[in-house]
Write an enzyme that holds these catalytic residues in place. Structure first.
Site, mmCIF file in Angstrom:
data_model
loop_
_atom_site.group_PDB
_atom_site.id
_atom_site.type_symbol
_atom_site.label_atom_id
_atom_site.label_comp_id
_atom_site.label_asym_id
_atom_site.label_seq_id
_atom_site.Cartn_x
_atom_site.Cartn_y
_atom_site.Cartn_z
ATOM 1 N N LYS A 1 106.522 -52.022 -65.810
ATOM 2 C CA LYS A 1 107.175 -52.739 -64.427
ATOM 3 C C LYS A 1 107.898 -51.888 -63.842
ATOM 4 O O LYS A 1 107.849 -52.004 -62.260
ATOM 5 C CB LYS A 1 107.855 -53.895 -65.003
ATOM 6 C CG LYS A 1 107.081 -54.801 -66.002
ATOM 7 C CD LYS A 1 106.133 -55.767 -65.565
ATOM 8 C CE LYS A 1 105.014 -55.986 -66.562
ATOM 9 N NZ LYS A 1 105.402 -57.064 -67.497
ATOM 10 N N ASP B 1 114.523 -59.765 -73.461
ATOM 11 C CA ASP B 1 113.453 -59.263 -72.835
ATOM 12 C C ASP B 1 113.599 -58.749 -71.410
ATOM 13 O O ASP B 1 113.796 -59.536 -70.571
ATOM 14 C CB ASP B 1 112.384 -60.064 -73.072
ATOM 15 C CG ASP B 1 110.826 -59.458 -72.464
ATOM 16 O OD1 ASP B 1 111.019 -58.510 -71.876
ATOM 17 O OD2 ASP B 1 110.055 -60.260 -72.548
ATOM 18 N N TRP C 1 106.104 -65.579 -71.070
ATOM 19 C CA TRP C 1 106.538 -64.553 -71.955
ATOM 20 C C TRP C 1 107.348 -64.885 -72.927
ATOM 21 O O TRP C 1 107.430 -64.730 -74.153
ATOM 22 C CB TRP C 1 107.209 -63.479 -70.872
ATOM 23 C CG TRP C 1 106.019 -62.636 -70.144
ATOM 24 C CD1 TRP C 1 105.896 -62.142 -68.933
ATOM 25 C CD2 TRP C 1 104.925 -61.948 -70.774
ATOM 26 N NE1 TRP C 1 105.077 -62.005 -68.422
ATOM 27 C CE2 TRP C 1 104.215 -61.446 -69.481
ATOM 28 C CE3 TRP C 1 104.500 -61.790 -71.962
ATOM 29 C CZ2 TRP C 1 103.062 -60.647 -69.660
ATOM 30 C CZ3 TRP C 1 103.124 -61.034 -71.985
ATOM 31 C CH2 TRP C 1 102.381 -60.608 -70.743
HETATM 32 C C1 LIG Z 1 104.808 -57.895 -68.803
HETATM 33 C C2 LIG Z 1 105.853 -58.294 -69.799
HETATM 34 C C3 LIG Z 1 105.770 -58.496 -71.128
HETATM 35 C C4 LIG Z 1 104.350 -57.846 -71.824
HETATM 36 O O1 LIG Z 1 104.368 -56.531 -71.856
HETATM 37 P P1 LIG Z 1 103.235 -55.708 -72.627
HETATM 38 O O2 LIG Z 1 103.948 -54.386 -72.290
HETATM 39 O O3 LIG Z 1 102.066 -55.890 -71.689
HETATM 40 O O4 LIG Z 1 103.237 -56.164 -73.803
HETATM 41 C C5 LIG Z 1 106.656 -59.161 -71.868
HETATM 42 N N1 LIG Z 1 107.767 -59.633 -71.121
HETATM 43 C C6 LIG Z 1 108.003 -59.663 -69.834
HETATM 44 C C7 LIG Z 1 109.114 -60.199 -69.116
HETATM 45 C C8 LIG Z 1 106.935 -58.984 -68.988
HETATM 46 O O5 LIG Z 1 106.972 -58.879 -67.902
#
Ligand SMILES: *Cc1c(COP(=O)(O)O)cnc(C)c1O
Length: 359
Positions: free
Chosen positions: A195, A171, A101
């Protein structure tokens, strides 16, 4: 009805109490004769849902007044583009490459500005978080980007790095609301909600107000933070159901005792599982101990056939979604807020049984 123990990395398990409350109110929300799914985003009822969700998130995370909270469609991935577009001033940004990511965020930003890798753990399969000193970052960078919890590799920052006053962007998609954090250390926090919070398709952005650039007519309207901030995330039709669901989760966590309490529970859950893995003669954690995630626990047997057998047999015991990400294999148990301690104990019991039968 029988619910399984869902260890999926995302979309993932949500609190059963919230799912039930949402179900109870699905046809008739609080006596207003319609579902939140059918409601105008300009209605009085929705307005209350929207405002309370923001207020409760602020309370939960102790977000200071000089930060703006935005709800935006498009998930975390859209933020990979929005962040460089909005924060660009000198046109430089530095990235910590700690997983897939983080790398995606870096590659996307490189389309819009001079993106530089500060440190990377890719050569070691992202099994640790590289240490940094403040000189690792360019003084004139517009921001430094980190992925606080690496969902696929099971690593996490234990604290935010010192960036020498260069704004830090984090993030938090896979560990938001899992523990207390000091929001003041970040200029921008973002997270896809699927998540730990709500159904997929939305991101929460927590941004320091002085980072929001006005009059940026050069960027797409929907990606412009100033537009969302000015309109309280109601410039267009927002992902109203996700915001409603998120608001219910915020209330649920506040009732539970807030992030202090959920952190204690999460630490206890993760410790149970890591302690078992460390003592096991079959299962191993590939991750450097001090960088282990308390949300995504990655483990392997070292034998692909055994890994597959484990995942298949676990499924028949109601322990599902335990395969590692398709890019690395092995196993991964995602143990987000809504995974019960009972679920962890069931998993450990099964691992123990499997170990005895597969020496
Ligand atoms: C799942 C995830 C993403 C992507 O998220 P989307 O909502 O599918 O775009 C980005 N960064 C991390 C750390 C993630 O776990």
């Amino acid at each position: 009805m029988s619910r399984v123990y869902n260890f999926s990395a995302g979309p993932s398990v949500l609190p059963e109490k919230v799912l039930k409350d949402v179900q109870t109110n699905l046809l008739d929300y609080n006596g207003c004769g319609m579902s939140v799914l059918e409601m105008s985003h300009r209605s009085k009822e929705y307005s209350k849902i929207h405002t309370e969700a923001k207020q409760n998130l602020k309370k939960l995370m102790v977000i200071p007044d000089d930060y703006e909270i935005l709800f935006m469609g498009g998930g975390a991935t859209l933020q990979f583009s929005a962040i460089p577009l909005n924060l660009k001033k000198n046109g430089k940004a530095d990235f910590m490459i700690t997983g897939s990511w983080a790398k995606k965020a870096y590659k996307e930003a490189a389309k819009f500005l001079d993106a530089q890798v500060a440190k990377s753990s890719e050569d070691d399969n992202f099994t640790f978080i590289p240490k940094t000193v403040k000189d690792d970052f360019r003084l004139d960078a517009d921001y430094v980007h980190i992925c606080a919890n690496n969902t696929i590799y099971g690593t996490a920052y234990s604290d935010f790095p010192d960036t020498n006053n260069v704004p830090l962007v984090a993030d938090l998609s896979s560990n938001i609301l899992s523990k207390k954090i000091d929001v003041n250390k970040c200029s921008l926090i973002y997270a896809g909600v699927q998540k730990n919070i709500a159904p997929a398709g939305m991101a929460i952005v927590i941004i320091k107000k002085d980072m929001i650039q006005q009059d940026r007519d050069d960027i797409p309207t929907y990606l412009n933070y100033a537009i969302h901030a000015e309109n309280d995330s109601l410039y267009n039709t927002p992902p109203a159901f996700q915001i409603y669901f998120a608001g219910e989760v915020f209330k649920y966590l506040l009732d539970l005792g807030g992030l202090d309490e959920i952190e204690k529970i999460n630490m206890r859950k993760a410790k149970l599982l890591y302690d078992f893995i460390d003592e096991s003669s079959l299962f191993k954690s590939p991750v450097k101990e001090e960088d282990r995630s308390i949300m995504n626990v990655v483990f392997v047997t070292g034998d692909e056939t055994k890994d597959k057998k484990f995942i298949e047999e676990a499924k028949t015991e109601g322990l599902v979604q335990l395969s590692g990400h398709r890019s690395i294999g092995g196993m991964r148990a995602s143990i987000y807020n809504a995974m019960s301690e009972e679920g962890i104990k069931k998993l450990i019991d099964f691992m123990s049984k499997f170990e005895k039968g597969n020496k």
